[in-house]
Design a protein around this motif. Sequence first.
Motif, mmCIF file in Angstrom:
data_model
loop_
_atom_site.group_PDB
_atom_site.id
_atom_site.type_symbol
_atom_site.label_atom_id
_atom_site.label_comp_id
_atom_site.label_asym_id
_atom_site.label_seq_id
_atom_site.Cartn_x
_atom_site.Cartn_y
_atom_site.Cartn_z
ATOM 1 N N SER A 252 15.617 2.475 -1.211
ATOM 2 C CA SER A 252 16.862 1.996 -1.793
ATOM 3 C C SER A 252 17.690 3.139 -2.351
ATOM 4 O O SER A 252 17.245 4.291 -2.420
ATOM 5 N N ASP A 253 18.896 2.813 -2.788
ATOM 6 C CA ASP A 253 19.767 3.802 -3.415
ATOM 7 C C ASP A 253 19.624 3.821 -4.923
ATOM 8 O O ASP A 253 20.380 4.502 -5.615
ATOM 9 N N ASP A 254 18.625 3.080 -5.438
ATOM 10 C CA ASP A 254 18.440 3.037 -6.895
ATOM 11 C C ASP A 254 17.006 3.383 -7.303
ATOM 12 O O ASP A 254 16.533 2.975 -8.359
ATOM 13 N N GLY A 255 16.296 4.137 -6.454
ATOM 14 C CA GLY A 255 15.032 4.711 -6.887
ATOM 15 C C GLY A 255 13.773 3.958 -6.537
ATOM 16 O O GLY A 255 12.744 4.163 -7.201
ATOM 17 N N PHE A 256 13.799 3.129 -5.493
ATOM 18 C CA PHE A 256 12.600 2.382 -5.116
ATOM 19 C C PHE A 256 12.356 2.481 -3.606
ATOM 20 O O PHE A 256 13.285 2.679 -2.829
ATOM 21 N N ALA A 257 11.102 2.329 -3.234
ATOM 22 C CA ALA A 257 10.715 2.216 -1.828
ATOM 23 C C ALA A 257 9.994 0.888 -1.659
ATOM 24 O O ALA A 257 9.108 0.549 -2.457
ATOM 25 N N TYR A 258 10.375 0.146 -0.627
ATOM 26 C CA TYR A 258 9.794 -1.169 -0.369
ATOM 27 C C TYR A 258 8.928 -1.064 0.883
ATOM 28 O O TYR A 258 9.432 -0.756 1.972
ATOM 29 N N LEU A 259 7.626 -1.312 0.722
ATOM 30 C CA LEU A 259 6.651 -1.196 1.799
ATOM 31 C C LEU A 259 6.350 -2.597 2.324
ATOM 32 O O LEU A 259 5.812 -3.443 1.588
ATOM 33 N N VAL A 260 6.711 -2.847 3.588
ATOM 34 C CA VAL A 260 6.696 -4.197 4.154
ATOM 35 C C VAL A 260 5.535 -4.326 5.135
ATOM 36 O O VAL A 260 5.494 -3.641 6.161
ATOM 37 N N ILE A 261 4.600 -5.204 4.848
ATOM 38 C CA ILE A 261 3.487 -5.449 5.752
ATOM 39 C C ILE A 261 3.875 -6.515 6.759
ATOM 40 O O ILE A 261 4.900 -7.192 6.611
ATOM 41 N N ASP A 262 3.047 -6.674 7.825
ATOM 42 C CA ASP A 262 3.400 -7.581 8.920
ATOM 43 C C ASP A 262 2.602 -8.879 8.900
ATOM 44 O O ASP A 262 2.446 -9.531 9.931
ATOM 45 N N GLU A 263 2.077 -9.256 7.759
ATOM 46 C CA GLU A 263 1.305 -10.497 7.626
ATOM 47 C C GLU A 263 1.609 -11.115 6.266
ATOM 48 O O GLU A 263 2.226 -10.466 5.407
ATOM 49 N N PRO A 264 1.204 -12.372 6.056
ATOM 50 C CA PRO A 264 1.487 -13.000 4.768
ATOM 51 C C PRO A 264 0.930 -12.174 3.608
ATOM 52 O O PRO A 264 -0.160 -11.620 3.695
ATOM 53 N N GLY A 265 1.693 -12.088 2.535
ATOM 54 C CA GLY A 265 1.249 -11.312 1.385
ATOM 55 C C GLY A 265 2.422 -10.727 0.630
ATOM 56 O O GLY A 265 3.432 -11.398 0.410
ATOM 57 N N SER A 266 2.300 -9.453 0.274
ATOM 58 C CA SER A 266 3.261 -8.811 -0.622
ATOM 59 C C SER A 266 4.179 -7.829 0.097
ATOM 60 O O SER A 266 3.872 -7.334 1.188
#
Length: 455
Positions: A252-266
């Motif tokens: 993001s442009d505000d200091g975070f990285a979002y790690l996206v998995i390919d199955e149900p969860g987080s």
Amino acid sequence: MKPGIWRQLRLFVVALILLSANGAFIEATPPLLAQDGSTGFETAETNLEQARAQAAEENPTVLPAVSREFTLHATQYPLFIGVDDTTVPAYQIDVTNSVAITAFVGFQVWGAAYDAVNDKVYFNGGSTLYEWPVGGAVTPLGTITDVTGTQQSMVGLAFYDGMLYATKNIANEAIWAVDPGTLIATVHIDYVDADLDCGGFSADPDTGTFYCTNDDTMPHGAGLVIINPDASVTPVAAYPAGQTDIDGLAVSDDGFAYLVIDEPGSIYVWDFVAGAYATPLNNPWATAEVFSAGAWIPTGVQTPTVTLTKTVGTTPGVCATTNDITVIEGTEVYYCYEVTNTGDVTLNLHDLVDDQLGPIFTGLNYALTPGSSIDTVAAGLSIPAIISVTTVNTATWTAYNAAGPSVTATDSARVIVEPSAVSVTGMRANTSGVWSIALLSAFALGGFVWRRRQR
């Protein structure tokens, strides 16, 4: 692809398994011997991803014609995510509460990247590239190839400063630069294949720093890493407990990285300032897939706009303050055109055309920063014209960047022509009327004398 015959053998075996399953991808494929100098083994998920990439490179997806589109609110749902299943929608996520809204459905999403200037998401399914104007309909762009015309199947996308970048999980594993216009890919940063297995890929929208989610445990450790311009690697954070394969990433442009998995969860959230994982988000997946992707759509989307002020006067070398003047016919006037950047995007190239004078310039190179102005006099241009009749002309200033966008502004100026005292055509009195009356009397008297002589 990690070097060596073992990976080729591994892909061949997985491909046979896939064929025997009539195209159904077997999630429980056992790991095969890697012999790549790192871990010694690849996970079933990695084997499957590599086989999918190889198959997509050899047999690119047929381009769909249309998609369903939905009304979206980028400022409220800035995290874009998708997976490689055409029946599963791509979503936008509210990162404050995990609420998801559908972006579109009907396409595989292996990698994704956001172009802030043109307000669109690029995404790919194997070697096929698409664009999605936020809130609009998906458009297929074509097949990504290298300079020889060989198809290149990508698994991650990033966008920065007008250029699309991509990563592969089969040879040649590198950061590739992909021209958004031609779809021709060239190697940009060639890291060691055996050192990284980049699934998720993203560029910091402010700095252009490249991040990837690396599934290889050696030599850098599985987790979030930086790929530096010299191809060296800087580890940032290990994967959260229990995670070994993460294919989607959005910085993001505000200091975070979002790690996206390919199955149900987080969806895991790395806080760069705190140096720790924040509270994860919930992803909307109901089934396990092979690939996932993420892209960040900033809440403050850049909006390029300009205004144009056209003026006219009779003094050379000066930008006049008036756009409506009265002159005697045959007067030389001087036009001035001033453009102001009223948006938040620096615009570097400029065209100016006048509907009466024609093109003034094309492709003028000037960095017009947000809030700044430039006029033609300050740019060293003199734009004179001799005016014989009342003239209204309209100018159009186009400001743009080579990679887009293009914005325009128009303005007009009027020059009213008042005939001179000796003009017959269109004659009218000056302020006192004396000269016109005298001239008319002279014509009348001359006619009377001429007629007298004829008699």
